[in-house]
Design an enzyme around this catalytic site. Structure first.
Site, PDB file in Angstrom:
ATOM      1  N   ALA A   1       2.842   3.716  11.626  1.00 16.31           N
ATOM      2  CA  ALA A   1       3.774   4.178  12.370  1.00 16.31           C
ATOM      3  C   ALA A   1       5.042   4.666  11.519  1.00 16.31           C
ATOM      4  O   ALA A   1       6.173   4.784  11.949  1.00 16.31           O
ATOM      5  CB  ALA A   1       3.978   3.390  13.429  1.00 16.31           C
TER       6      ALA A   1
ATOM      7  N   GLU B   1     -12.026   6.640  -2.823  1.00 12.89           N
ATOM      8  CA  GLU B   1     -11.448   6.546  -1.426  1.00 12.89           C
ATOM      9  C   GLU B   1     -12.959   6.685  -0.647  1.00 12.89           C
ATOM     10  O   GLU B   1     -13.505   7.841  -0.776  1.00 12.89           O
ATOM     11  CB  GLU B   1     -10.582   7.333  -1.118  1.00 12.89           C
ATOM     12  CG  GLU B   1     -10.287   7.562   0.669  1.00 12.89           C
ATOM     13  CD  GLU B   1      -9.781   6.179   0.914  1.00 12.89           C
ATOM     14  OE1 GLU B   1     -10.397   5.707   1.994  1.00 12.89           O
ATOM     15  OE2 GLU B   1      -8.995   5.318   0.619  1.00 12.89           O
TER      16      GLU B   1
ATOM     17  N   VAL C   1     -18.775  -4.002  -9.153  1.00  9.07           N
ATOM     18  CA  VAL C   1     -17.886  -4.074  -9.967  1.00  9.07           C
ATOM     19  C   VAL C   1     -18.248  -4.874 -11.231  1.00  9.07           C
ATOM     20  O   VAL C   1     -18.253  -6.143 -10.889  1.00  9.07           O
ATOM     21  CB  VAL C   1     -16.444  -4.144  -9.933  1.00  9.07           C
ATOM     22  CG1 VAL C   1     -15.560  -4.330 -11.138  1.00  9.07           C
ATOM     23  CG2 VAL C   1     -15.789  -3.356  -8.866  1.00  9.07           C
TER      24      VAL C   1
ATOM     25  N   GLY D   1      -2.483  -4.856   0.533  1.00 13.52           N
ATOM     26  CA  GLY D   1      -1.883  -5.786   1.504  1.00 13.52           C
ATOM     27  C   GLY D   1      -2.534  -7.233   1.194  1.00 13.52           C
ATOM     28  O   GLY D   1      -1.951  -8.215   1.742  1.00 13.52           O
TER      29      GLY D   1
ATOM     30  N   GLY E   1      -3.847   3.828   4.909  1.00 12.08           N
ATOM     31  CA  GLY E   1      -3.053   3.353   6.077  1.00 12.08           C
ATOM     32  C   GLY E   1      -1.998   4.378   6.464  1.00 12.08           C
ATOM     33  O   GLY E   1      -1.355   4.259   7.473  1.00 12.08           O
TER      34      GLY E   1
ATOM     35  N   HIS F   1      -1.446  -5.273  11.033  1.00 10.38           N
ATOM     36  CA  HIS F   1      -0.564  -5.880   9.825  1.00 10.38           C
ATOM     37  C   HIS F   1      -1.502  -6.983   9.179  1.00 10.38           C
ATOM     38  O   HIS F   1      -0.891  -8.165   9.366  1.00 10.38           O
ATOM     39  CB  HIS F   1       0.752  -5.947  10.076  1.00 10.38           C
ATOM     40  CG  HIS F   1       1.511  -4.876  10.720  1.00 10.38           C
ATOM     41  ND1 HIS F   1       2.094  -5.022  11.687  1.00 10.38           N
ATOM     42  CD2 HIS F   1       1.532  -3.856  10.330  1.00 10.38           C
ATOM     43  CE1 HIS F   1       2.883  -4.102  12.167  1.00 10.38           C
ATOM     44  NE2 HIS F   1       2.244  -2.991  11.152  1.00 10.38           N
TER      45      HIS F   1
ATOM     46  N   GLY G   1      -0.636   0.729  -2.187  1.00 14.49           N
ATOM     47  CA  GLY G   1      -0.964   0.163  -3.515  1.00 14.49           C
ATOM     48  C   GLY G   1      -1.610   1.043  -4.554  1.00 14.49           C
ATOM     49  O   GLY G   1      -1.164   1.054  -5.762  1.00 14.49           O
TER      50      GLY G   1
END
Length: 521
Positions: A88, A32, A226, A489, A83, A456, A13
């Site tokens: 994979a 990051e 924030v 996610g 990720g 996930h 994202g």
């Protein structure tokens, strides 16, 4: 310096957002907490815990993080590219059910509106069909044949540059704007970090191009606050406080931005927002932390006793078996020498309570001592082992909340609690073990505590028509605040039942398409 957008996290994202906003003329800063990684920085095997695992307390600053909750153990990625460094590579489009269920189902015709963005995402990520089968895939194909499901077996669509094996070519994707790439050598090391420059990680597409358009990336920094500049709804922008994530001591820094995008994944975004809801951002919906989903999955390893086979060859996930309308099975592999997982594996057993399972473990060891001895002490684990990943679209949800110690905890929200003992998966594990003459093992946590593992984890800041139904609207804007977005996610509002990276990318593309080009002054 003040930015137009600060993006917290550089996964799927965040990377999409960075490129699209930079191309539209906005000043962009990506923050990051993980490190930058070049090909040679990745570990040769997963025995190199310092480079593989993210465990700052031990001074390990690698690409994979393991988080254990009461109801699920979560594998996630850390580093510039999020990720994508450790996943994979698999890029499936979910079935129609995904677009027509969950809290977002009535907000758009998602399947229709996302269709072009899925295609754009596939193009940007360099998706290609796996060109050949290896021993692990042939084992899955044999299972399909034995079950009369030959037509349900297929190779995967993956974010890998195949080209000519081990041959480096000038950027094959972006008309020379991207980096040089090297053809995949099928070493199986996708999930410990590709040292061959073949995996299409986000630092080689979205983030790479975002920097070309002026976006800045600040690694090894973690956001701790924030705060709206106006103390109200954020109309005047935000003050973002950061601190080092890899050094023992440093001063906190404050940076201002008109807009903020949370893209730290479920474990980053939800954890941070739960903290901020108690002080800096109290108007966030009370739905925050609700509708946490896994893909109802199990992860079980099968080690073949046939020494002449090499199950480490191939890409991380090279084939798939769609067993029914709600379920499918994939095989995952690690490169030869990456045997560290066996340290926390026990014989795979099922049972309703820990006592029955432990008794079955003892019985299994007594009945097959030589076979298990070979697996743990003689066998080259990764060379002889595949990890079976079983996933379903059937839904159940968890809730994450913050305890008095500031840690996230899980509770069951709806449906049955996640379990590693799904009946359909048990049958398939037995079939695969038979096909490859293998013995099955699983994470000790599953055997002892009955806690399933997932790569996930999704939801927690889902879409809704209003703040009583979700945390964000159909354009990923946070209810209760202006200029605040969640794009990762945690926005996923239904169970995709498949690897979710492509869907996160496509939804991010749609969200960015709603933002106009910056007006020139």
């Amino acid at each position: 310096m003040e930015y137009d957008y600060i993006i917290i996290g550089s996964g799927f994202g965040g990377s999409v957002s960075a490129l699209r906003l930079a191309k539209k003329g906005y000043s962009v800063l990506v923050i990051e907490k993980g490190k930058w990684f070049k090909a040679e920085d990745f570990p040769k095997t997963n025995w190199n815990f310092r480079k593989w695992l993210w465990m700052p307390s031990f001074r390990f600053f690698g690409i994979m993080k393991l988080s254990i909750f009461k109801h699920v153990a979560v594998l996630s990625g850390t580093g510039v590219g999020g990720g994508s460094l450790v996943y994979a590579n698999t890029l499936p489009i979910p079935e129609s059910t995904f677009f027509k269920t969950g809290s977002w189902q009535k907000l758009r015709d998602w399947e229709k509106e996302l269709a072009p963005h899925y295609q754009e995402a596939l193009k940007m990520l360099g998706a290609a069909r796996v060109p050949k089968l290896f021993d692990g895939d042939i084992g899955l194909q044999k299972v399909a044949q034995n079950l009369g499901m030959e037509d349900k077996f297929d190779v995967t669509n993956v974010a890998v540059y195949f080209g000519e094996e081990n041959v480096t070519k000038v950027d094959p994707y972006f008309e020379g704007m991207g980096p040089d790439r090297t053809g995949c050598n099928f070493c199986g090391a996708c999930m410990t970090g590709c040292r061959n420059n073949s995996k299409n990680t986000l630092d080689k597409n979205y983030l790479y191009l975002a920097q070309k358009y002026g976006a800045e990336i600040l690694a090894e920094q973690e956001v701790c606050d924030v705060k709206p500049l106006d103390e109200k709804d954020g109309a005047n922008g935000y003050e973002v406080t950061i601190q080092t994530s890899t050094k023992l001591f440093s001063k906190k820094r404050k940076i201002r931005s008109k807009n903020v995008i949370f893209s730290g994944g479920v474990l980053g975004t939800i954890k941070l927002l739960l903290k901020l809801k108690s002080n800096s951002l109290p108007n966030i919906s009370d739905r925050l932390g609700e509708d946490i989903r896994t893909n109802n999955e199990t992860l079980v390893s099968v080690s073949s006793l046939e020494k002449h086979k090499n199950y480490s060859k191939g890409v991380a996930i090279g084939s798939i078996l769609n067993t029914d309308a709600n379920s499918h099975l994939e095989i995952c592999r690690y490169s030869e020498g990456s045997n560290a997982w066996k340290l926390i594996h026990m014989p795979y057993v099922t049972g309703s309570n820990v006592f029955s399972r432990l008794l079955k473990v003892v019985v299994a060891l007594i009945k097959s001592p030589i076979q298990y001895f070979k697996i743990y002490f003689v066998n080259s684990w990764a060379k002889q082992t595949v990890v079976l990943l079983f996933m379903q679209t059937l839904d159940s949800t968890l809730r994450f909340k913050r305890n008095i110690f500031g840690l996230m905890t899980s509770t069951v929200s709806s449906g049955q609690k996640p379990t590693p003992f799904i009946p359909e998966s048990v049958i398939l594990i037995k079939e695969y073990s038979k096909a490859v003459n293998g013995i099955s093992t699983s994470f000790a946590l599953e055997t002892i505590a009955g806690i399933p593992s997932t790569a996930h984890i999704l939801g927690g800041a889902v879409m809704g028509a209003n703040a009583s139904e979700g945390v964000i609207d159909k354009n990923n804007k946070v209810f209760g605040y202006k200029n605040l977005y969640i794009i990762d996610g945690s926005m996923i509002s239904a169970n995709p039942g498949v690897n979710p990276s492509l869907s996160i990318t496509a939804i991010a593309e749609l969200a960015m398409a709603q933002i106009p080009t910056k007006e020139k002054i």
